[in-house]
Design a protein around this motif. Structure first.
Motif, PDB file in Angstrom:
ATOM      1  N   MET A 106     -16.595  48.213  11.740  1.00 29.88           N
ATOM      2  CA  MET A 106     -15.394  47.095  11.017  1.00 29.88           C
ATOM      3  C   MET A 106     -15.795  46.378   9.984  1.00 29.88           C
ATOM      4  SD  MET A 106     -13.309  46.349  14.750  1.00 29.88           S
ATOM      5  CE  MET A 106     -11.966  45.655  14.032  1.00 29.88           C
ATOM      6  N   ASP A 160     -11.785  50.126  23.438  1.00 29.40           N
ATOM      7  CA  ASP A 160     -10.524  50.129  22.647  1.00 29.40           C
ATOM      8  C   ASP A 160     -10.045  48.722  22.542  1.00 29.40           C
ATOM      9  OD1 ASP A 160     -10.940  52.660  22.529  1.00 29.40           O
ATOM     10  OD2 ASP A 160      -9.836  53.533  24.203  1.00 29.40           O
ATOM     11  N   ILE A 180     -11.669  46.575  20.246  1.00 27.18           N
ATOM     12  CA  ILE A 180     -11.225  46.696  18.980  1.00 27.18           C
ATOM     13  C   ILE A 180      -9.939  46.146  18.367  1.00 27.18           C
ATOM     14  CG2 ILE A 180     -10.751  48.641  17.188  1.00 27.18           C
ATOM     15  CD1 ILE A 180     -12.945  50.218  18.939  1.00 27.18           C
ATOM     16  N   ARG A 181      -8.891  46.461  19.357  1.00 32.13           N
ATOM     17  CA  ARG A 181      -7.327  45.854  18.952  1.00 32.13           C
ATOM     18  C   ARG A 181      -7.669  44.505  18.858  1.00 32.13           C
ATOM     19  NH1 ARG A 181      -4.065  43.302  21.610  1.00 32.13           N
ATOM     20  NH2 ARG A 181      -5.388  43.554  23.496  1.00 32.13           N
ATOM     21  N   GLU A 240      -9.450  43.275  15.594  1.00 36.54           N
ATOM     22  CA  GLU A 240      -8.481  43.486  14.496  1.00 36.54           C
ATOM     23  C   GLU A 240      -7.460  42.212  14.118  1.00 36.54           C
ATOM     24  OE1 GLU A 240      -8.361  48.470  14.068  1.00 36.54           O
ATOM     25  OE2 GLU A 240      -6.701  47.299  15.260  1.00 36.54           O
ATOM     26  N   GLU A 241      -7.022  41.763  15.063  1.00 37.74           N
ATOM     27  CA  GLU A 241      -5.912  40.600  15.331  1.00 37.74           C
ATOM     28  C   GLU A 241      -6.882  39.723  14.729  1.00 37.74           C
ATOM     29  OE1 GLU A 241      -4.442  39.585  19.045  1.00 37.74           O
ATOM     30  OE2 GLU A 241      -3.098  41.788  18.948  1.00 37.74           O
ATOM     31  N   THR A 297      -9.991  39.207  13.296  1.00 34.91           N
ATOM     32  CA  THR A 297     -10.268  39.186  11.914  1.00 34.91           C
ATOM     33  C   THR A 297      -9.473  39.644  10.786  1.00 34.91           C
ATOM     34  OG1 THR A 297     -11.296  41.532  12.002  1.00 34.91           O
ATOM     35  CG2 THR A 297     -12.605  39.431  12.767  1.00 34.91           C
ATOM     36  N   GLY A 298      -8.624  40.344  11.009  1.00 33.15           N
ATOM     37  CA  GLY A 298      -7.885  41.090  10.202  1.00 33.15           C
ATOM     38  C   GLY A 298      -8.345  42.119   9.522  1.00 33.15           C
ATOM     39  N   LYS A 299      -9.547  42.774  10.038  1.00 32.76           N
ATOM     40  CA  LYS A 299     -10.099  43.882   9.640  1.00 32.76           C
ATOM     41  C   LYS A 299      -9.766  45.080  10.380  1.00 32.76           C
ATOM     42  CE  LYS A 299     -14.002  41.652   7.307  1.00 32.76           C
ATOM     43  NZ  LYS A 299     -15.546  41.337   7.192  1.00 32.76           N
ATOM     44  N   LYS A 300      -9.684  46.277   9.837  1.00 36.43           N
ATOM     45  CA  LYS A 300      -9.131  47.220  10.591  1.00 36.43           C
ATOM     46  C   LYS A 300     -10.467  48.456  10.810  1.00 36.43           C
ATOM     47  CE  LYS A 300      -4.730  46.875  10.938  1.00 36.43           C
ATOM     48  NZ  LYS A 300      -4.752  45.919  12.083  1.00 36.43           N
ATOM     49  N   MET A 301     -10.329  48.806  12.181  1.00 35.11           N
ATOM     50  CA  MET A 301     -11.482  50.110  12.748  1.00 35.11           C
ATOM     51  C   MET A 301     -10.981  51.327  11.698  1.00 35.11           C
ATOM     52  SD  MET A 301     -13.865  51.268  13.995  1.00 35.11           S
ATOM     53  CE  MET A 301     -14.645  50.464  15.439  1.00 35.11           C
ATOM     54  N   ASP A 302     -12.171  51.885  11.124  1.00 40.59           N
ATOM     55  CA  ASP A 302     -11.842  53.223  10.600  1.00 40.59           C
ATOM     56  C   ASP A 302     -12.602  54.085  11.411  1.00 40.59           C
ATOM     57  OD1 ASP A 302     -12.305  55.578   9.040  1.00 40.59           O
ATOM     58  OD2 ASP A 302     -12.663  54.246   7.280  1.00 40.59           O
TER      59      ASP A 302
END
Ligand code: SF4
Lengths: 263, 407
Positions: free
Chosen positions: B50, B164, B167-168, B171-172, B174-179
């Motif tokens: 991430m 999982d 990761i969710r 994302e919240e 840091t604002g970064k998305k898992m690819d």
């Protein structure tokens, strides 16, 4: 052939022990000084042992230093750990002994001795002073006794008092509070011995006990502590005639054997 | 691989890489990115994939200990009311969190915390405490202690669900998305690093070992925290190649003759690293087995296996499996004896240490010693006690060698 003298010096934390051996077998002289490494103890023990043996340092053909302060003794020809020296020393007295329990001033150790008198394995106490000679010193002071009086008091005990703390400081206050409850001093002494014995027996069990078992170190002079250890282990424990100088004895034998090999 | 990496020895490359990882976290913090404090065995695949910068309080604790600040920081934490019985890494970290400065090493302050209890459960309380004091979110991946030999489906599902969810939440925060493609490639790179690490430490089985075993304590930091990066994979491959070349020539970076080989159990005594090393090296003792060798590689083929890999880390295993790892490693690497560090900080490690030593001795027939110490608190170690035990160990190993020669 001229006699060959070797010397073993065991410089402990609280005492210095020196022993002079003639031809690898006869003890010509020895001394125990109640001052250990960093003091005048080592030097005094050498002087006294020499004078007891009636010889001078020039007649000594080899010296092994052992014990906590072994590296500070510059005259040494060999430096060997006290673990090995104890194994050698006890083997010379009791050739069949396989487990030696040594309780010194600030450590306790259980040593497995090989059938040929070599150090095979060992365990030592951890950083805690419980189960060592220091523990007994502290307790004797609280009871206003000399450590040499402990055995006699123990022999008169009727109901052994349970000392539940292993920590020396906690045990000290436990003993003080028992004293203020007017508990019989002899019973208290026996309880203190049991506390040391439980701790040491635990150490020996960790190593694994192979019989016969012997005990050395200054604490072995205290028959109360020795009896308590026998009771805890449930087997007889042999005491060499000079338990406190067992390490120095082993060191002197080591020096003799190594000189012999060189010749 | 760049030219500059090729020219420098892998040891230097790894050190520089470690500094670079630390530097990147500081820069990210300056840019206003969210930075985390992270437990050493937290699945680094998540944060690496991430692109989330994290730093490791345990590594800081080790570095502060090694540089001589352990006692000052521990005493400060004790003055704050923390018990001296707590892990010294946590005490150093609590002191740092309060003081906000530390002359030996600093790490950027966190916006969130990532904890994983496969290393120990004390860590949960440590991180909960930080979360409360700093008022920041704590994400925990709870890995149940493996009381059986294999990690079963239920465990994998339990860990996977948390993975999982973590990761969710990240994302919240840091604002970064898992690819997921990126995750796949990080997993592949991590595998490359792990295989190279295993290959490198595998050369300890050579006689002589091509390197001084204490080097592992330094090199493992990157193996732990940076293995998801290409640079780390390349550096470990270079390290393995260097060891391979030395082993082929029968040479070693160990100073002096390797007379004895030992297994060293436990974390290093960072505060007395030089002393504990010298006492061995001057007697010709090289460390050729440690759990950090085989156990700090995470091998897996897919996501489920990745979950299982994090359940197999040493401290999370059943005693029998942990013992087996040590016994096998000792036999494979032909050790003559073993030194067990009774690390007063680490309750997990010291809790079963006497039994580990006893069973190890029983199963291998090798001589063993135990010494008291602590990873970063210098107050729990006695030079004289260490020396006496080591000397006696040498005497036994020497006798055993004589017997071997006679036989
Ligand atoms: S207690 Fe042990 S495993 Fe836990 S953080 Fe401290 S050193 Fe690491």
């Amino acid at each position: 052939m001229a006699d060959v003298y070797t010397m073993g010096i065991d410089i402990g934390s609280t005492a210095s022990k020196c022993l002079i051996l003639k031809n690898g077998t006869d003890i010509s002289g020895y001394a125990v000084i109640g001052a250990g490494t960093g003091t005048s103890g080592p030097k005094r023990s050498v002087e006294q042992a020499l004078s007891n043996a009636g010889i001078t340092i020039n007649e000594i053909s080899g010296i092994t230093a052992t014990g906590y302060g072994r590296n500070t003794f510059s005259e040494a020809d060999w430096i060997v750990s006290e673990l090995s020296c104890h194994a050698i020393g006890i083997h010379a007295v009791f050739p069949d002994v396989r487990t030696l329990i040594d309780i010194g001033g600030q450590d306790a150790k259980a040593i497995r001795v090989s059938t040929t008198g070599k150090l095979e394995n060992f365990v030592m106490n951890d950083k805690c002073a419980a189960g060592t000679g220091r523990f007994l010193d502290v307790m004797a002071r609280v009871l206003e006794l000399d450590v040499s009086e402990l055995a006699e008091r123990d022999a008169m005990a009727e109901n052994v008092v349970n000392i539940s703390s292993t920590c020396t400081v906690f045990a000290e206050s436990e003993v003080i509070s028992q004293l203020s409850n007017n508990v019989n001093i002899c019973d208290l002494v026996a309880g203190i011995h049991r506390s040391v014995a439980v701790r040491t027996a635990g150490l020996a069990k960790r190593l694994g006990i192979v019989e016969p078992v012997a005990m050395s170190g200054g604490v072995a002079l205290n028959s109360g502590a020795a009896r308590a250890l026998e009771r805890e282990l449930g087997i007889p424990v042999r005491i060499p005639p000079l338990p406190q100088i067992n390490g120095a004895y082993g060191a002197a034998i080591y020096a003799w054997e190594h000189r012999k090999q060189e010749r | 691989m760049s030219d500059s990496i090729e020219k420098k020895p892998a040891k230097i490359v790894l050190r520089e890489l470690q500094n670079k990882i630390a530097e990147e976290a500081w820069e990210a913090k300056k840019r206003g990115e969210k930075v985390g404090w992270c437990a050493s065995n937290f699945p680094q695949e998540i944060t690496t994939a991430m692109g989330i910068p994290v730093v490791y309080p345990e590594n800081m604790g080790a570095a502060v200990g090694a540089k001589g600040g352990g006692q000052r920081m521990c005493e400060y934490a004790e003055g704050m009311g923390y018990s001296g019985d707590l892990c010294s890494y946590s005490r150093i970290n609590f002191a740092y969190a309060d003081l906000k400065k530390c002359e030996e090493m600093e790490i950027p302050f966190p916006d969130f915390l990532l904890c994983c209890n496969n290393i120990c459960n004390c860590m949960i309380k440590w991180y909960e405490n930080l979360a409360l004091e700093m008022n920041i979110p704590l994400l925990l991946i709870d890995i149940p202690h493996l009381d059986e030999r294999t990690c079963d489906e239920d465990r994998i599902r339990y860990i996977r669900a948390q993975f999982d969810d973590c990761i969710r939440q990240l994302e919240e925060i840091t604002g970064k998305k898992m690819d997921l493609e990126k995750l796949k490639s990080v997993m592949e790179v991590s595998q490359r690093s792990s295989r190279a690490w295993l290959r490198a430490v595998g050369y300890m089985a050579s006689t002589p070992s091509p390197f001084s075993g204490f080097d592992i304590f330094n090199n493992m930091a990157v193996a732990n925290v940076g293995r998801g990066t290409i640079e780390a994979a390349e550096a470990f491959e270079q390290l393995a190649d260097e060891y391979e070349a030395l082993a082929a020539k029968g040479e070693s970076t160990f100073k002096g003759e390797e007379k004895y080989r030992i297994l060293f159990e436990g974390i290093a005594c960072w505060a007395h690293l030089k002393y504990t090393y010298k006492a061995l090296q001057t007697r010709g003792i090289n460390l050729t087995a440690t759990i950090y060798g085989p156990a700090f590689s995470f091998l897996y083929g897919n996501l489920d296996e990745l979950m299982a890999a994090y359940a197999y880390v040493p401290n999370s295993n059943c005693f029998e499996r942990e013992l087996e790892l040590r016994v096998n490693d000792a036999l494979k690497n032909k050790v003559d004896g073993a030194i067990f560090h009774m690390n007063r900080s680490c309750k997990h490690w010291s809790g079963n240490l006497y039994e580990m030593e006893r069973r190890f001795r029983e199963q291998t027939g090798l001589p063993t010693i135990v010494f008291d110490g602590d990873q970063s608190d210098p107050r729990c170690f006695s030079e004289a006690q260490y020396e006496t035990r080591v000397e006696a160990l040498v005497e036994i190993m020497e006798e055993n060698k004589k017997k071997e020669v006679k036989a």
